[in-house]
Design a protein around this motif. Structure first.
Motif, PDB file in Angstrom:
ATOM      1  N   UNK A   1       0.758  -1.330  -0.182  1.00  0.00           N
ATOM      2  CA  UNK A   1       0.330  -0.302   0.338  1.00  0.00           C
ATOM      3  C   UNK A   1       0.900   1.078  -0.171  1.00  0.00           C
TER       4      UNK A   1
ATOM      5  N   UNK B   1       1.111   4.738  -2.125  1.00  0.00           N
ATOM      6  CA  UNK B   1       0.990   6.368  -2.413  1.00  0.00           C
ATOM      7  C   UNK B   1       2.377   6.429  -2.184  1.00  0.00           C
TER       8      UNK B   1
ATOM      9  N   UNK C   1       1.999   7.603  -6.033  1.00  0.00           N
ATOM     10  CA  UNK C   1       0.451   7.926  -6.336  1.00  0.00           C
ATOM     11  C   UNK C   1       0.553   9.685  -6.041  1.00  0.00           C
ATOM     12  N   UNK C   2       0.903   9.679  -4.658  1.00  0.00           N
ATOM     13  CA  UNK C   2       0.666  10.417  -3.464  1.00  0.00           C
ATOM     14  C   UNK C   2       1.547  11.487  -3.097  1.00  0.00           C
TER      15      UNK C   2
ATOM     16  N   UNK D   1       1.606   8.004   4.159  1.00  0.00           N
ATOM     17  CA  UNK D   1       0.818   8.042   5.453  1.00  0.00           C
ATOM     18  C   UNK D   1       0.506   6.634   6.662  1.00  0.00           C
TER      19      UNK D   1
ATOM     20  N   UNK E   1      -2.474   6.240   7.970  1.00  0.00           N
ATOM     21  CA  UNK E   1      -3.539   5.674   7.393  1.00  0.00           C
ATOM     22  C   UNK E   1      -3.439   4.259   6.796  1.00  0.00           C
TER      23      UNK E   1
ATOM     24  N   UNK F   1      -9.824   1.763  -3.209  1.00  0.00           N
ATOM     25  CA  UNK F   1     -10.868   2.388  -2.049  1.00  0.00           C
ATOM     26  C   UNK F   1     -10.987   3.208  -2.898  1.00  0.00           C
TER      27      UNK F   1
ATOM     28  N   UNK G   1      -3.831  17.714   2.689  1.00  0.00           N
ATOM     29  CA  UNK G   1      -3.746  16.475   3.112  1.00  0.00           C
ATOM     30  C   UNK G   1      -4.130  14.980   2.354  1.00  0.00           C
ATOM     31  N   UNK G   2      -3.765  14.084   2.626  1.00  0.00           N
ATOM     32  CA  UNK G   2      -4.564  12.907   2.277  1.00  0.00           C
ATOM     33  C   UNK G   2      -4.271  11.747   2.865  1.00  0.00           C
ATOM     34  N   UNK G   3      -5.730  11.005   2.833  1.00  0.00           N
ATOM     35  CA  UNK G   3      -6.429  10.244   3.730  1.00  0.00           C
ATOM     36  C   UNK G   3      -6.939   8.665   1.840  1.00  0.00           C
ATOM     37  N   UNK G   4      -6.239   7.974   2.328  1.00  0.00           N
ATOM     38  CA  UNK G   4      -6.050   6.869   1.283  1.00  0.00           C
ATOM     39  C   UNK G   4      -6.431   7.293  -0.126  1.00  0.00           C
ATOM     40  N   UNK G   5      -5.584   7.958  -0.040  1.00  0.00           N
ATOM     41  CA  UNK G   5      -5.487   8.846  -1.711  1.00  0.00           C
ATOM     42  C   UNK G   5      -6.617   9.544  -2.084  1.00  0.00           C
ATOM     43  N   UNK G   6      -7.628   9.843  -0.917  1.00  0.00           N
ATOM     44  CA  UNK G   6      -8.658  11.059  -0.858  1.00  0.00           C
ATOM     45  C   UNK G   6      -7.636  12.634  -0.902  1.00  0.00           C
TER      46      UNK G   6
ATOM     47  N   UNK H   1      -7.296  16.296   0.599  1.00  0.00           N
ATOM     48  CA  UNK H   1      -8.288  17.258   1.803  1.00  0.00           C
ATOM     49  C   UNK H   1      -7.472  18.401   1.974  1.00  0.00           C
TER      50      UNK H   1
ATOM     51  N   UNK I   1      -6.970  22.200   2.998  1.00  0.00           N
ATOM     52  CA  UNK I   1      -7.233  23.200   5.046  1.00  0.00           C
ATOM     53  C   UNK I   1      -7.008  24.334   4.561  1.00  0.00           C
TER      54      UNK I   1
END
Lengths: 467, 112
Positions: free
Chosen positions: A278, A282, A285-286, A290, A292, A332, B44-49, B51, B53
């Motif tokens: 995972x 990330x 891609x991001x 993280x 999470x 997800x 911020x990024x949570x499970x690819x989404x 946010x 702020x």
């Protein structure tokens, strides 16, 4: 006064035609009882995992949706659930007789398992009920922040009775263990599902999707920020889940020995590789790694190894879990593309991860796994497509059954007693509306107000809503 | 009397407080504030989404002073809160008609 084990006479329950062993093996019994406790701890762990992921105004409701299952499912299990799952098959491997062992009648002194390696039937009953509890709890993540709690409570009983217990009979009721004839998926189709990739993960995932569709999106979904309010809770929860998962998988050996130990290693490998898979997505891609993402990958890897832990090599486990972590990190995002509010990604992690694990057996199963030569051989080890086809049939059957049944149960509840809270209540926060409580008491203003300690009446709707 | 209100970076609080004490100010009121000016928030990024702020955490500092002290207090705050980088905040003053000390009922400047 505790009687010496060897002194206890053999009890054979003739009604269930159990092939009981002479007496329980002390080591195996200790292991299974301990594992049952480990798996029970997964439900509070899930409550933390889910609770931290919702907004602070919903944390108690989210945790209660898991906890209530420990109440409702345990009672259902004792009364009719065990018998419905592991009682004598009513025909064609579809359902056990819910009345034979009603109230665990005729079970408490029985012994299951092969001679010399048997465990007391109550240990088996204990180990299986905690699976049913967490399966129900998993579903709740799909409908965070918006379900009427009383309806959810009723749903847990209906879903366990009409969906989980039958599916668990298909997959877990091995003929000749608790009863002479068991379920069709494990005995006739010969699907390998060691610890519940179909009946727990795919089942909960498909049910979550159905409920997310019945209840609809949260107010403001996709526009307003709904970020996790407490990632430290999420990480503690993930740690407890992994800890409990060793009981979940290694305990499914129902004996303490080589099989359980090998499964333990594969469970370690899967959590580890799932996390890395995972995070790799990330990072690419991001641009960030993280917390999470780390724990989500961990769970995705564990989901995938759940059915397959007995038949994969340690390296195969690493490979499968890394793929599961990476694919789930992508999956997800599907809810945003298709516009359904599976709030905490029960579909993206449990349905997708469960499918990867269940189908992965058809590819990666090897006699080099913990089960040795008793397991099938997958495509990559020269076993051909036979097992892959069986796995796909079993997974598909549970998926479709679960989705259709859950959708029907959800819709029936929605049309009769109502399943979803009003928009005003959702805005105000479901903790306040449904539980008349506040998760956190932080700051001066929050601690203000008046108390009436002698008020014993029921809260009116207006008092509850605080509007 | 004038109310001096300052929005400052949270980590500058001790510098500002010490400078105000040296100047002779006997009390301040603080609250946590959030907002944006030229400085914007973060993602911020949570499970690819993702946010976004847009708001930045700041402190809001308030102090009421006599008219002749207002300019001096503003200068002290600006000097002690300054880092020279974006997001240092703002200071402004407004007129205050009256003030009462709750404990004694004293009014006006003697309530300061």
């Amino acid at each position: 006064m505790v009687l010496d084990e060897t002194w206890i006479p053999q009890i054979v329950d003739m009604r269930s035609a159990s092939l009981a062993a002479a007496s329980p093996n002390a080591g195996d019994t200790a292991w299974v009882l301990l594992c049952a406790a480990l798996v029970l701890l997964m439900t509070p762990g899930l409550a933390l995992f889910y609770g931290g992921m919702v907004r602070s105004k919903s944390v108690l409701n989210m945790m209660m949706m898991s906890f209530i299952g420990m109440g409702t499912v345990s009672v259902s299990w004792i009364l009719w659930g065990y018998s419905e799952t592991f009682g004598p098959d009513l025909g064609d491997g579809l359902l056990g007789d819910p009345f034979t062992h009603f109230g665990l009648h005729g079970v408490m002194r029985a012994v299951y398992g092969p001679v010399g390696k048997g465990i007391p039937a109550p240990a088996f009953v204990a180990f299986q009920v905690v699976f049913a509890i967490i399966a129900v709890a998993l579903v709740s993540g799909a409908i965070a922040d918006r379900a009427k709690f009383a309806t959810w409570t009723g749903f847990t009983v209906l879903w366990a009775t009409l969906v989980y217990f039958p599916a668990a009979h298909w997959v877990f009721a091995l003929s000749g263990y608790a009863a002479r004839a068991g379920g069709w998926i494990v005995n006739d189709l010969h699907v390998v599902d060691f610890a519940g990739g179909t009946v727990i993960e795919i089942n909960a995932g498909a049910a979550g999707l159905a409920l997310a569709l019945v209840l609809g999106k949260r107010v403001g979904f996709g526009k307003e920020p709904m970020r996790p309010h407490n990632l430290t809770l999420v990480m503690i929860g993930a740690g407890l889940l992994w800890f409990g998962w060793f009981g979940f998988n290694a305990g499914s050996a129902l004996s303490a020995g080589t099989l359980a130990a090998g499964v333990w290693i594969n469970t370690l490998a899967a959590g580890a590789a799932g996390m890395l898979g995972w995070l790799a997505v990330e990072r690419t891609r991001d641009g960030r790694l993280t917390s999470l993402g780390a724990v989500s990958g961990l769970v995705a890897g564990l989901v995938a190894i759940t059915p397959s832990c007995s038949v994969l090599s340690p390296v195969g486990s690493v490979l499968l879990a890394a793929v599961a972590g990476a694919v789930c990190a992508w999956a997800v995002g599907l809810k945003h593309r298709f516009g359904f509010d599976d709030s905490l990604d029960v579909v993206g992690v449990h349905l997708v991860g469960g499918l990867i694990g269940t189908l992965g057996i058809g590819l990666l199963a090897t006699p080099g796994g913990p089960a040795g030569a008793t397991g099938p051989t997958g495509l990559f080890y020269g076993g051909g497509l036979d097992q892959l086809g069986r796995q796909a049939l079993g997974a598909g059957a549970v998926l479709i059954f679960s989705f259709v049944m859950t959708y029907a149960i959800g819709l029936a509840l929605q049309k009769t007693v109502g399943f979803r809270v009003t928009e005003d209540d959702e805005r105000a926060g479901i903790d306040q509306i449904e539980h008349a409580e506040t998760g956190y008491d932080l700051g001066h203003l929050f601690s203000s107000g008046r108390t009436n300690p002698t008020h014993h009446g029921r809260l009116t709707d207006r008092e509850g809503a605080g509007l | 009397m004038r109310l001096v209100t300052a929005i400052i970076k949270p980590f500058k609080l001790e510098d500002v407080k010490e400078a105000l004490e040296s100047y002779g100010i006997t009390g301040i009121t603080l609250s946590e504030a959030t907002g944006f000016g030229r400085q914007r928030g973060h993602s911020e990024v949570y499970r690819g989404a993702e946010y976004k702020v847009d708001f930045v955490p700041k402190l809001r500092l308030e102090v009421v002073v006599e008219d002749q002290d207002a300019d001096g207090v503003v200068d002290v705050i600006v000097k002690s809160a300054q880092t020279g980088r974006i997001g240092d905040g703002k200071v402004w003053t407004t007129a205050v008609d009256d003030m009462v000390r709750v404990r004694t009922g004293e009014r006006g400047a003697s309530a300061l």
